[in-house]
Design a protein around this motif. Structure first.
Motif, PDB file in Angstrom:
ATOM      1  N   GLY A  22      67.635 -30.338  38.574  1.00  0.00           N
ATOM      2  CA  GLY A  22      66.072 -30.580  38.525  1.00  0.00           C
ATOM      3  C   GLY A  22      65.557 -29.421  38.920  1.00  0.00           C
ATOM      4  O   GLY A  22      65.798 -28.514  39.851  1.00  0.00           O
ATOM      5  N   SER A 457      65.691 -37.208  42.647  1.00  0.00           N
ATOM      6  CA  SER A 457      64.372 -37.435  42.242  1.00  0.00           C
ATOM      7  C   SER A 457      63.352 -38.246  43.476  1.00  0.00           C
ATOM      8  O   SER A 457      62.502 -37.362  43.843  1.00  0.00           O
ATOM      9  N   SER A 461      60.657 -35.465  45.193  1.00  0.00           N
ATOM     10  CA  SER A 461      59.293 -35.915  44.795  1.00  0.00           C
ATOM     11  C   SER A 461      58.139 -36.053  45.772  1.00  0.00           C
ATOM     12  O   SER A 461      57.122 -35.845  45.684  1.00  0.00           O
TER      13      SER A 461
END
Length: 478
Positions: A22, A457, A461
């Motif tokens: 990511g 995530s 985030s």
């Protein structure tokens, strides 16, 4: 942002790989792990070559969404070397799979470092995590404190229970456990799940000549993997489940639709599954081996969705349905976590030769002069050696993680789930792997990989400032 990862097994590898894949602003990652066998955890450390991965490659990828990741690492030559001819897929020693996990973790660390992340490994056990102002502090067993903005608990699964008070310990690594058993000794293996299969197959691989008895309360063996098919469920899917008022009857309706579209009978399939609780285990094993090439999809759909949809479904089910499922826990485990055909065939040969037996209805095992006595429905059985192969219960706390879990609960950072496991009570704490509270079957690699991606995530985030604000709000609410 400072991320602390407590534990360095498969769950940590899935998380690190997801972080590396990511895009995120760089920060600092500290991994806490006392074992010299980084990234392997309890299941995938150095051991006998007979201790095999219990699943085909397509569901052993630690990279969520990339089912070919593990197969690509394994390569054609090694795959051919470890081919399970019945399954038509490579089934490798778990230590070799541990090499894959280690290679994935090391590649992730290199990639993260190249993006500006500062990564370090602390060779100590994380034994506590507490609040300190707007941040958290991880305390290690060497007495040092390590500040963190976010903490991921990746401590793996529990340790086997000593049901009969024999002082029996975790049998892994089997290389050391089985080396202590004389070749001619009569051996009792407590349990009949995948760990027990590992023990029996490994005893045979070492040339053990004494009789072996699998003893348990149910006598039920794991189901046997069937050859993978290029089939994906069209009714038992995340989208259809999300649209349901989730109950067992509603889920059975989806499976009924799935089977009907494939020309299969739901009632016949359900009856066969439930028969495992009463059918002679050796006869059932023989039938399962004969069905490895069976093209019917029923078992394959259940096995896939038990891990991909199971955790979500479990949280949505009414309590009465959860109780119904728990009454069939051993059956669900047998179905969701099958054995590979090469191991099933080895067991069948041992049963047919008379060297191996399965004893159900065991009520007591006690140490006696010169060995052990097993008392069950069919009378007494005596043996010179006992191996505890009872599978740890799902969401059990590993012995080494008990101080950490106690501290998290005491600090109000987490709560223990009533059915086992740990549930975060603070947005800065994340639990990845089998310790995550909720599902009633042990997490497999697909579930761990998916959880790693979700956690990555969540970690990236929210910037550290937002995290601190959320933490402050949490403290004010307290």
């Amino acid at each position: 942002m400072r991320i602390g990862i407590i534990g360095a097994g498969a769950a940590a590898v899935g998380l690190l790989d997801a972080l590396a894949v990511g895009a995120a602003d760089p920060g600092e990652i500290t991994v806490f792990e006392p074992s010299p066998h980084l990234w392997r955890g309890r299941p995938y450390g150095p051991d006998l070559a007979s201790v095999l991965v219990n699943a085909p490659p397509a569901i052993m990828s630690i990279r969520h969404g990339d089912p070919g990741h593990y197969a690509a690492w394994l390569g054609a030559d090694r795959a051919a070397e470890h081919l399970d001819g019945l399954l038509g897929q490579p089934v490798v020693p778990r230590a070799l799979y541990g090499d894959y996990l280690a290679a994935t973790a090391e590649a992730a660390l290199i990639r993260l470092s190249g993006r500006g992340w500062r990564v370090r490994i602390v060779a100590a056990r994380g034994v506590a995590a507490v609040r300190s102002g707007h941040h958290l502090v991880i305390r290690t067993d060497d007495g040092l404190d390590h500040p963190a903005d976010q903490v991921a608990v990746c401590v793996g699964g529990g340790t086997p229970q000593d049901h009969y008070g024999l002082g029996a310990e975790d049998p892994y690594p089997l290389a050391s456990t089985l080396a202590r058993i004389p070749d001619e000794a009569a051996v009792v293996v407590i349990g009949s799940g995948l760990t027990a299969v590992d023990v029996v197959v490994s005893l045979a691989a070492r040339g053990h000549a004494g009789r072996i008895a699998l003893v348990s309360r149910t006598g039920m063996l794991p189901h046997v993997w069937q050859r993978p098919l290029p089939y994906r469920p069209v009714h038992v899917t995340e989208g259809r489940v999300a649209a349901l008022d989730v109950t067992l009857d509603a889920l059975a309706g989806l499976l009924r639709e799935e089977l009907a579209e494939a020309g299969e009978d739901f009632a016949e399939f359900a009856a066969d599954v439930l028969a495992a609780e009463t059918e002679d285990p050796v006869l059932r094993l023989r039938r399962q081996l004969d069905a490895v090439d069976d093209l019917r999809i029923g078992r394959r759909v259940l096995q896939e969705t038990a891990h991909t949809l199971g955790p979500r479904v479990w949280r949505l089910l009414p309590e009465s349905d959860r109780e119904r499922l728990l009454r069939h826990h051993r059956l669900a485990t047998s179905l969701a976590s099958p054995m590979v055909p090469v191991n099933a065939a080895a067991l069948m040969r041992l049963f047919e030769s008379g060297q191996l037996s399965a004893v159900a209805g065991v009520v007591k095992i006690q140490a006696v002069r010169g060995g052990f006595r097993v008392r069950g429905d069919g009378g007494d059985l005596e043996a010179a050696a006992v191996v505890n192969a009872v599978n740890p219960p799902p969401q059990a706390v590993p012995r080494g993680a008990e101080p950490l879990v106690t501290s998290l609960v005491a600090a109000g950072l987490a709560a223990q789930h009533p059915r086992g496991g740990l549930v975060p009570a603070d947005p800065r704490l994340h639990v990845v792997g089998d310790l995550a509270g909720g599902p009633f079957i042990t997490s497999g690699i697909p579930g761990i990989a998916a959880a790693g991606t979700r956690t990555a995530s969540a970690l990236t985030s929210s910037p550290a400032g937002a995290t601190a604000t959320a933490a402050k709000s949490t403290e004010l609410r307290r």
